[in-house]
Design a protein around this motif. Structure first.
Motif, mmCIF file in Angstrom:
data_model
loop_
_atom_site.group_PDB
_atom_site.id
_atom_site.type_symbol
_atom_site.label_atom_id
_atom_site.label_comp_id
_atom_site.label_asym_id
_atom_site.label_seq_id
_atom_site.Cartn_x
_atom_site.Cartn_y
_atom_site.Cartn_z
ATOM 1 N N ASN A 395 0.910 -1.215 0.076
ATOM 2 C CA ASN A 395 -0.305 -0.048 0.188
ATOM 3 C C ASN A 395 0.749 1.238 0.096
ATOM 4 N N CYS A 396 1.617 1.437 -0.976
ATOM 5 C CA CYS A 396 2.715 2.493 -0.882
ATOM 6 C C CYS A 396 2.346 3.282 -2.394
ATOM 7 N N ARG A 397 2.703 4.733 -2.291
ATOM 8 C CA ARG A 397 2.381 5.593 -3.431
ATOM 9 C C ARG A 397 3.514 6.437 -3.753
ATOM 10 N N GLU A 398 4.035 6.306 -5.100
ATOM 11 C CA GLU A 398 5.099 7.145 -5.533
ATOM 12 C C GLU A 398 6.346 7.116 -4.638
ATOM 13 N N CYS A 399 6.807 5.944 -4.382
ATOM 14 C CA CYS A 399 7.909 5.419 -3.763
ATOM 15 C C CYS A 399 8.959 4.999 -4.835
ATOM 16 N N ILE A 400 10.338 5.059 -4.374
ATOM 17 C CA ILE A 400 11.346 4.284 -5.222
ATOM 18 C C ILE A 400 12.357 3.684 -4.354
ATOM 19 N N PHE A 401 12.407 2.372 -4.849
ATOM 20 C CA PHE A 401 13.055 1.421 -3.666
ATOM 21 C C PHE A 401 14.450 1.014 -4.617
ATOM 22 N N PHE A 402 15.466 1.192 -4.033
ATOM 23 C CA PHE A 402 16.773 0.674 -4.435
ATOM 24 C C PHE A 402 17.268 -0.646 -3.584
ATOM 25 N N LEU A 403 17.108 -1.890 -4.129
ATOM 26 C CA LEU A 403 17.225 -3.080 -3.486
ATOM 27 C C LEU A 403 18.349 -3.945 -3.825
ATOM 28 N N GLY A 404 18.686 -4.539 -2.771
ATOM 29 C CA GLY A 404 19.646 -5.362 -3.019
ATOM 30 C C GLY A 404 19.124 -6.710 -2.165
ATOM 31 N N VAL A 405 18.366 -7.616 -2.896
ATOM 32 C CA VAL A 405 17.737 -8.620 -2.317
ATOM 33 C C VAL A 405 17.938 -10.027 -2.760
ATOM 34 N N ASN A 406 17.760 -11.207 -1.925
ATOM 35 C CA ASN A 406 17.933 -12.453 -2.392
ATOM 36 C C ASN A 406 17.004 -12.870 -2.979
ATOM 37 N N GLN A 407 15.548 -12.381 -2.902
ATOM 38 C CA GLN A 407 14.498 -13.065 -3.313
ATOM 39 C C GLN A 407 13.479 -11.933 -4.024
ATOM 40 N N ARG A 408 12.833 -12.417 -5.024
ATOM 41 C CA ARG A 408 11.968 -11.062 -5.599
ATOM 42 C C ARG A 408 11.050 -10.634 -4.687
ATOM 43 N N PRO A 409 11.156 -9.140 -4.627
ATOM 44 C CA PRO A 409 10.233 -8.346 -3.838
ATOM 45 C C PRO A 409 8.694 -8.691 -4.141
ATOM 46 N N LEU A 410 8.136 -8.657 -3.003
ATOM 47 C CA LEU A 410 6.773 -9.023 -2.848
ATOM 48 C C LEU A 410 5.945 -7.694 -2.622
ATOM 49 N N ILE A 411 5.032 -7.472 -3.609
ATOM 50 C CA ILE A 411 4.311 -6.041 -3.859
ATOM 51 C C ILE A 411 2.899 -6.396 -3.767
ATOM 52 N N VAL A 412 2.215 -6.001 -2.533
ATOM 53 C CA VAL A 412 0.980 -6.424 -2.179
ATOM 54 C C VAL A 412 0.120 -4.984 -1.812
ATOM 55 N N GLY A 413 -1.326 -5.285 -2.357
ATOM 56 C CA GLY A 413 -2.335 -4.377 -2.105
ATOM 57 C C GLY A 413 -2.500 -3.081 -3.136
ATOM 58 N N ASP A 414 -2.895 -2.036 -2.551
ATOM 59 C CA ASP A 414 -3.223 -0.785 -3.500
ATOM 60 C C ASP A 414 -1.795 -0.048 -3.524
#
Length: 434
Positions: A395-414
């Motif tokens: 449930n986030c808006r107009e955000c920018i994420f710079f990620l170093g992650v081992n697994q695919r990000p999970l995007i949930v909701g609105d």
């Protein structure tokens, strides 16, 4: 908060049918309830005991005590991606660091699989409903810019960043004591079902046919722990009079599930009473050095506050129009929550296990290595830079994420107008959306 282990005052035989007097307090493990819930409709069962008992019997007959994603997908009739997501999420909230799933390389997860007993408990708590923040008197003012209906477990009706910055307080947010009481009440209500899923059938009638082995009892560690140090505290089997001082070379005699149920219910009731007393003392203004939600200290020249105790999360809240830095030497906790921070830059440069970012806007937040999971929820115009095993964006808006992650990000909701990229590759990250 400290809960010293006191000598037992009970003189009853632990193998008798009488219920022993509880000697320590029980705490729910926060991780499964805060980072382990997935909004997959097929994981919400009308009759969870019947459904999961059948699932357990089906999987145990063919796949011993460990289950891979292919078998799970077939048993639940879900996609292979969702089955893998379940295993990855379960691995991030498991109580045992020695479990093969926790230490597995990504390419080995499917072949190693999850312990069936942990998997069943994980699936059971998917019906848990998180404690909602109280409504805000100015909710109409944000109705045109923030969703008022839930796309994820009824939780989108929570305060928006605009509401949070106007209130400039956490009084609308559930305290850790409130959340603990809510989780304890859930366990109290569902304890009989949970124990039945861990129990084994033997010859007998009714309650006499269900017994719990010491191995099955230890898997309750996925949901609960005794003492304040979690996995470093009292082992479950050593805290229980049924299995205490058991010879490792001699299998302990299984115990009637009904006996374990009665003993745990008594301890949960005592723990709920303890939390209630803490809340009462807090409301009356009585000082208490053990209250994890009372001990507060100024975090910066702004209105920010920070709270810390050995077992609870470290809170960074209310930072406004300023910079805030925490390094490893400043933190005793393995979990951090960044709440209600606006128009600021937040640096948490310390190794963590879990992190939560909630209700922030117009901020840049940098998190050091997070070994388990990060949850970013209800944020607006926030830049997040982090390294973690996994991240869930809700449930986030107009955000920018710079990620170093081992697994695919999970995007949930609105979610609206998100940019998610790998800072090394400068490319869009392939994310899982639900």
């Amino acid at each position: 908060m400290t809960d010293p282990i006191e000598p037992s005052t009970s003189t009853s035989d632990p193998n008798s049918n009488s219920t022993p007097t509880p000697t320590i307090l029980l705490h729910p493990r926060r991780e499964p309830f805060e980072h382990g819930l997935l909004p997959i409709q097929k994981l919400i069962f009308t009759d969870p005991v019947q459904a999961l008992t059948q699932l357990k019997e089906k999987l145990s007959s063919s796949f011993a005590l460990r289950v891979g994603s292919a078998a799970l997908a077939d048993a639940l009739q879900i996609s292979s991606d969702h089955a893998r997501l379940i295993l990855d999420t379960l691995s991030s909230v498991l109580h045992s660091e020695s479990d093969p799933l926790v230490t597995a390389r990504p390419e080995d997860v499917d072949s190693i699989g999850a312990d069936l007993r942990d998997l069943v408990l994980f699936l059971y708590i998917q019906s848990y409903k998180r404690l909602l923040p109280r409504s805000h008197k100015d909710s109409a003012a944000v109705a045109d810019v923030w969703p008022s209906t839930s796309a994820f477990d009824g939780y989108l009706s929570a305060l928006s960043p605009l509401q949070l910055v106007r209130s400039n307080t956490r009084r609308f947010m559930p305290s850790q004591a409130d959340e603990e009481a809510h989780q304890l009440s859930y366990l109290q209500k569902h304890l009989a079902n949970i124990l039945s899923l861990l129990s084994e059938h033997v010859e007998g009638e009714g309650k006499e046919s269900m017994v719990l082995t010491i191995e099955g009892f230890e898997h309750l560690g996925f949901l609960i722990h005794f003492g304040d140090k979690g996995s470093e505290g009292v082992p479950l089997s050593q805290a229980a009079p049924f299995f205490a001082n058991s010879d490792p070379d001699m299998p302990a005699v299984p115990v009637l599930a009904s006996q374990v149920h009665d003993w745990l219910l008594e301890i949960i009731a005592a723990s709920l009473e303890h939390v209630s007393e803490k809340n009462s003392a807090k409301e009356s203004g009585s000082p208490s050095s053990s209250d994890q939600d009372i001990a507060m200290s100024d975090a910066s020249p702004s209105s920010a506050k920070a709270s810390q105790s050995a077992r609870s999360s470290f809170f960074i809240e209310g930072v406004s129009k300023s910079s805030y830095v925490k390094q490893a030497s400043d933190l005793k906790n393995s979990s951090v929550k960044v709440i209600n921070c606006h128009d600021s830059v937040i640096y948490v440069l310390a190794p963590l296990r879990y992190a939560t970012i909630y209700g922030c806007s117009d901020a840049t937040i940098v998190l050091g290595a997070v070994g388990k999971a990060v949850r970013v929820e209800h944020c607006e115009r926030v830049h997040v830079i982090l390294a973690s095993k996994r991240v869930c964006i809700v449930n986030c808006r107009e955000c920018i994420f710079f990620l170093g992650v081992n697994q695919r990000p999970l995007i949930v909701g609105d979610n609206h107008k998100l940019q998610v990229s790998d800072p090394q590759a400068s490319s869009f990250v392939n994310a899982t959306r639900i």
